[in-house]
Design a protein around this motif. Structure first.
Motif, PDB file in Angstrom:
ATOM      1  N   GLY A 197      17.180  15.000   9.861  1.00  0.00           N
ATOM      2  CA  GLY A 197      16.057  15.853   9.478  1.00  0.00           C
ATOM      3  C   GLY A 197      16.296  16.764   8.285  1.00  0.00           C
ATOM      4  N   ALA A 198      17.488  16.727   7.714  1.00  0.00           N
ATOM      5  CA  ALA A 198      17.732  17.539   6.510  1.00  0.00           C
ATOM      6  C   ALA A 198      17.080  16.865   5.303  1.00  0.00           C
ATOM      7  CB  ALA A 198      19.236  17.705   6.276  1.00  0.00           C
ATOM      8  N   PHE A 258      24.232  41.622   0.890  1.00  0.00           N
ATOM      9  CA  PHE A 258      24.655  40.872   2.073  1.00  0.00           C
ATOM     10  C   PHE A 258      24.913  41.806   3.256  1.00  0.00           C
ATOM     11  CE2 PHE A 258      25.720  38.205  -1.533  1.00  0.00           C
ATOM     12  CZ  PHE A 258      25.155  37.001  -1.156  1.00  0.00           C
ATOM     13  N   PRO A 306      30.204  32.977   9.700  1.00  0.00           N
ATOM     14  CA  PRO A 306      28.814  33.041   9.243  1.00  0.00           C
ATOM     15  C   PRO A 306      27.856  32.929  10.430  1.00  0.00           C
ATOM     16  CG  PRO A 306      29.882  31.010   8.464  1.00  0.00           C
ATOM     17  CD  PRO A 306      30.890  31.752   9.286  1.00  0.00           C
ATOM     18  N   VAL A 341      17.953  32.421  12.752  1.00  0.00           N
ATOM     19  CA  VAL A 341      16.856  31.467  12.645  1.00  0.00           C
ATOM     20  C   VAL A 341      15.571  32.138  13.113  1.00  0.00           C
ATOM     21  CG1 VAL A 341      16.042  29.241  13.527  1.00  0.00           C
ATOM     22  CG2 VAL A 341      18.470  29.564  13.011  1.00  0.00           C
ATOM     23  N   TRP A 386      23.083  23.687   2.421  1.00  0.00           N
ATOM     24  CA  TRP A 386      24.450  23.217   2.666  1.00  0.00           C
ATOM     25  C   TRP A 386      24.906  22.404   1.457  1.00  0.00           C
ATOM     26  CZ3 TRP A 386      26.875  23.937   7.577  1.00  0.00           C
ATOM     27  CH2 TRP A 386      26.056  24.505   8.566  1.00  0.00           C
ATOM     28  N   ALA A 402      20.128  36.860  -0.304  1.00  0.00           N
ATOM     29  CA  ALA A 402      19.510  35.663   0.264  1.00  0.00           C
ATOM     30  C   ALA A 402      20.313  34.437  -0.101  1.00  0.00           C
ATOM     31  CB  ALA A 402      18.080  35.517  -0.234  1.00  0.00           C
ATOM     32  N   GLY A 403      21.250  34.583  -1.031  1.00  0.00           N
ATOM     33  CA  GLY A 403      21.932  33.413  -1.552  1.00  0.00           C
ATOM     34  C   GLY A 403      23.183  33.056  -0.796  1.00  0.00           C
ATOM     35  N   CYS A 404      23.040  32.747   0.463  1.00  0.00           N
ATOM     36  CA  CYS A 404      24.185  32.321   1.249  1.00  0.00           C
ATOM     37  C   CYS A 404      24.109  30.816   1.451  1.00  0.00           C
ATOM     38  CB  CYS A 404      24.212  33.037   2.591  1.00  0.00           C
ATOM     39  SG  CYS A 404      25.639  32.641   3.596  1.00  0.00           S
ATOM     40  N   LEU A 446      21.924  19.833   0.483  1.00  0.00           N
ATOM     41  CA  LEU A 446      20.920  19.625   1.528  1.00  0.00           C
ATOM     42  C   LEU A 446      20.229  20.929   1.876  1.00  0.00           C
ATOM     43  CD1 LEU A 446      23.029  17.620   4.159  1.00  0.00           C
ATOM     44  CD2 LEU A 446      21.372  16.643   2.556  1.00  0.00           C
ATOM     45  N   ASP A 491      18.373  22.357   5.232  1.00  0.00           N
ATOM     46  CA  ASP A 491      18.127  21.978   6.629  1.00  0.00           C
ATOM     47  C   ASP A 491      16.745  22.467   7.068  1.00  0.00           C
ATOM     48  OD1 ASP A 491      18.183  24.548   7.862  1.00  0.00           O
ATOM     49  OD2 ASP A 491      20.332  24.468   8.186  1.00  0.00           O
ATOM     50  N   PRO A 492      16.271  21.995   8.239  1.00  0.00           N
ATOM     51  CA  PRO A 492      14.890  22.325   8.633  1.00  0.00           C
ATOM     52  C   PRO A 492      14.680  23.817   8.906  1.00  0.00           C
ATOM     53  CG  PRO A 492      15.715  20.449   9.897  1.00  0.00           C
ATOM     54  CD  PRO A 492      16.887  21.025   9.165  1.00  0.00           C
ATOM     55  N   TYR A 493      15.747  24.613   8.915  1.00  0.00           N
ATOM     56  CA  TYR A 493      15.633  26.034   9.229  1.00  0.00           C
ATOM     57  C   TYR A 493      15.832  26.906   7.986  1.00  0.00           C
ATOM     58  CZ  TYR A 493      15.663  23.531  13.426  1.00  0.00           C
ATOM     59  OH  TYR A 493      15.324  22.586  14.360  1.00  0.00           O
ATOM     60  N   GLY A 494      15.856  26.240   6.831  1.00  0.00           N
ATOM     61  CA  GLY A 494      15.849  26.961   5.568  1.00  0.00           C
ATOM     62  C   GLY A 494      17.215  27.207   4.942  1.00  0.00           C
ATOM     63  N   PHE A 495      18.275  26.767   5.605  1.00  0.00           N
ATOM     64  CA  PHE A 495      19.620  27.010   5.064  1.00  0.00           C
ATOM     65  C   PHE A 495      20.044  25.876   4.132  1.00  0.00           C
ATOM     66  CE2 PHE A 495      19.373  29.432   8.992  1.00  0.00           C
ATOM     67  CZ  PHE A 495      19.811  30.673   8.562  1.00  0.00           C
ATOM     68  N   CYS A 524      21.401  35.078   6.738  1.00  0.00           N
ATOM     69  CA  CYS A 524      22.821  34.773   6.882  1.00  0.00           C
ATOM     70  C   CYS A 524      23.602  36.086   6.938  1.00  0.00           C
ATOM     71  CB  CYS A 524      23.292  33.917   5.725  1.00  0.00           C
ATOM     72  SG  CYS A 524      25.008  33.411   5.869  1.00  0.00           S
ATOM     73  N   LEU A 562      26.201  27.296   2.757  1.00  0.00           N
ATOM     74  CA  LEU A 562      27.316  26.863   3.579  1.00  0.00           C
ATOM     75  C   LEU A 562      27.957  25.653   2.919  1.00  0.00           C
ATOM     76  CD1 LEU A 562      27.474  28.704   6.058  1.00  0.00           C
ATOM     77  CD2 LEU A 562      25.092  28.239   5.585  1.00  0.00           C
ATOM     78  N   PRO A 585      31.481  29.929   3.767  1.00  0.00           N
ATOM     79  CA  PRO A 585      30.275  30.601   3.282  1.00  0.00           C
ATOM     80  C   PRO A 585      30.420  30.930   1.800  1.00  0.00           C
ATOM     81  CG  PRO A 585      31.474  32.000   4.855  1.00  0.00           C
ATOM     82  CD  PRO A 585      32.249  30.733   4.721  1.00  0.00           C
ATOM     83  N   PHE A 609      19.949  20.424  16.060  1.00  0.00           N
ATOM     84  CA  PHE A 609      20.018  19.795  14.732  1.00  0.00           C
ATOM     85  C   PHE A 609      21.452  19.781  14.199  1.00  0.00           C
ATOM     86  CE2 PHE A 609      20.343  20.414  10.178  1.00  0.00           C
ATOM     87  CZ  PHE A 609      19.785  19.233   9.719  1.00  0.00           C
ATOM     88  N   TYR A 610      22.169  20.894  14.317  1.00  0.00           N
ATOM     89  CA  TYR A 610      23.535  20.935  13.767  1.00  0.00           C
ATOM     90  C   TYR A 610      24.476  19.998  14.538  1.00  0.00           C
ATOM     91  CZ  TYR A 610      21.716  24.861  11.108  1.00  0.00           C
ATOM     92  OH  TYR A 610      20.952  25.644  10.268  1.00  0.00           O
ATOM     93  N   ALA A 646      12.876  32.105   6.205  1.00  0.00           N
ATOM     94  CA  ALA A 646      13.822  31.193   6.825  1.00  0.00           C
ATOM     95  C   ALA A 646      14.963  30.955   5.865  1.00  0.00           C
ATOM     96  CB  ALA A 646      13.138  29.877   7.165  1.00  0.00           C
ATOM     97  N   GLY A 647      16.155  30.937   6.383  1.00  0.00           N
ATOM     98  CA  GLY A 647      17.318  30.674   5.547  1.00  0.00           C
ATOM     99  C   GLY A 647      17.855  31.916   4.882  1.00  0.00           C
ATOM    100  N   ALA A 648      17.103  32.998   4.907  1.00  0.00           N
ATOM    101  CA  ALA A 648      17.604  34.231   4.302  1.00  0.00           C
ATOM    102  C   ALA A 648      18.492  34.978   5.273  1.00  0.00           C
ATOM    103  CB  ALA A 648      16.451  35.119   3.870  1.00  0.00           C
ATOM    104  N   LEU A 682      30.357  22.664   3.180  1.00  0.00           N
ATOM    105  CA  LEU A 682      30.873  21.877   4.291  1.00  0.00           C
ATOM    106  C   LEU A 682      31.693  20.739   3.705  1.00  0.00           C
ATOM    107  CD1 LEU A 682      30.832  21.429   7.340  1.00  0.00           C
ATOM    108  CD2 LEU A 682      28.602  20.362   7.101  1.00  0.00           C
TER     109      LEU A 682
END
Lengths: 163, 163
Positions: free
Chosen positions: B118-119, A147, A24, A28, B149, B96-98, B141, B143-147, A98, B100, B24, A39-40, A94-96, B102
Motif C-alpha cells: 500500500g505504499a 523537532f 522515532p 498517526v 521512507w 515536519a521533515g522527518c 516511498l 506510506d498510507p499514513y503520510g510518512f 514524528c 525514516l 531517522p 501496514f508496517y 499526517a506524517g508530520a 531504512l
C-alpha cells in the motif's frame, strides 16, 4: 565561585548526561495507529514487541486508541501511537507527527542541559503514568529547528501492556 | 503460470526482505543544518561521525548545504540534512521533515513489497550519487499514513565525505 558562575550563566547547573537510545515515534492520525502497525508488518516485516492502549478510551467506543506500540525493524525500535483524539488537539498533518524519544536515566539533568543549549521545555517533567512511550518520568522539548523530543527514562522491559 | 499470476496480481513478485537499520533523518530548513548539528552536540552530546556537503552548491555562496551528517546519539544514528534550497521545493514546516531511512541490501525487492502493501513509490530507484543519506541505490516511498521512507543500501563505512 566557579560553580556560582555556571548557575548564574545558564539558569541551571549543567551536568553530564548520557543517553541509552533514540526511538522515532510516529504519531498517526487517530484511530489509525492499529492500521499503521499492520501496514508496517506487511510492508517491512516489522515485529510487534508490545502495545499499550489508552486507559481512558471508553469501552463502548469502537477502536481503543493506541498509546504506544513498540515495533522492531532492522534491529531498531520504532514507536507507533495514535495522535490525541477528544482530549487534545488532533494531529492534522499526517506524517508530520514524528517525535524523537531520547532515553536517559537522568531526565531532569538532560532537560536542563538541552534548555540551556536553546531548547524550549513544553511541559513539566512528569510521571509517564503509562501515557507516554517510556517508563518512569518524561519531559517534552521543542528544539530550535521545530523537532519535538521526549526525554524519558528507559521503557520497562515488561510485557505487552507497557512499551 | 503461478509466476504469471503473482506478476499480474500484485504488479510485482513479493520476496522476503531483511533490513539492517532504521535511521531517522531530520530535514532542517536550509541552510540551518550546520546550526542544528551544533545544537544537538551542545544539547544532547551527540557525536558527529560524518558530514557530506552538496556538490552543486556554488563556491561563492556563504554556507555550503549539508546533504547528510551522521550523528551518534544514545547508541543510535540520526541523520541531519538541509532541506531542498533553490533546486526544489523548500522545506516549509520546520520539524515536519522527518524521514525514516531504512537500510537493506535489496532495495528493489523492499520497494516492491512495500508498494504491494500500500505504499506509494515517489521516485524511481536511483543511484544515490552522494545525494542521499545512504550508499548505493535509494528508493523513496510515502506510506498510507503520510510518512516518507528512504529505502537504501547501507552507507559505506568510509570517511567524512560520505555518510
Amino acid at each position: 565561585m566557579a560553580q556560582q558562575e555556571v548557575q548564574n550563566g545558564g539558569g541551571a547547573e549543567i551536568k553530564e548526561v548520557s543517553f541509552t537510545a533514540v526511538k522515532p515515534q510516529l504519531v498517526v492520525e487517530a484511530p489509525k495507529a492499529g492500521d499503521a502497525i499492520s501496514f508496517y508488518k506487511a510492508a517491512f516485516g516489522a515485529e510487534e514487541v508490545s502495545r499499550s492502549l489508552h486507559p481512558k478510551r471508553k469501552a463502548d467506543q469502537e477502536v481503543p486508541l493506541i498509546l504506544s506500540a513498540q515495533l522492531l525493524l532492522g534491529g531498531t525500535t520504532i514507536l507507533i501511537s495514535d495522535g490525541p483524539d477528544d482530549s487534545g488537539a488532533p494531529v492534522k498533518a499526517a506524517g508530520a507527527g514524528c517525535v524523537l524519544c531520547l532515553e536517559t536515566d537522568d531526565v531532569e539533568a538532560a532537560v536542563a542541559k538541552a534548555v540551556a543549549a536553546g531548547a524550549v521545555s513544553e511541559a513539566e517533567i512528569a510521571d509517564s503514568d503509562g501515557s507516554a512511550c517510556c517508563g518512569g518520568s518524561v519531559g517534552k522539548l521543542k528544539d530550535p529547528y521545530g523537532f519535538t523530543w521526549n526525554i524519558c527514562t528507559p521503557a520497562a522491559a515488561t510485557g505487552a501492556e507497557t512499551c
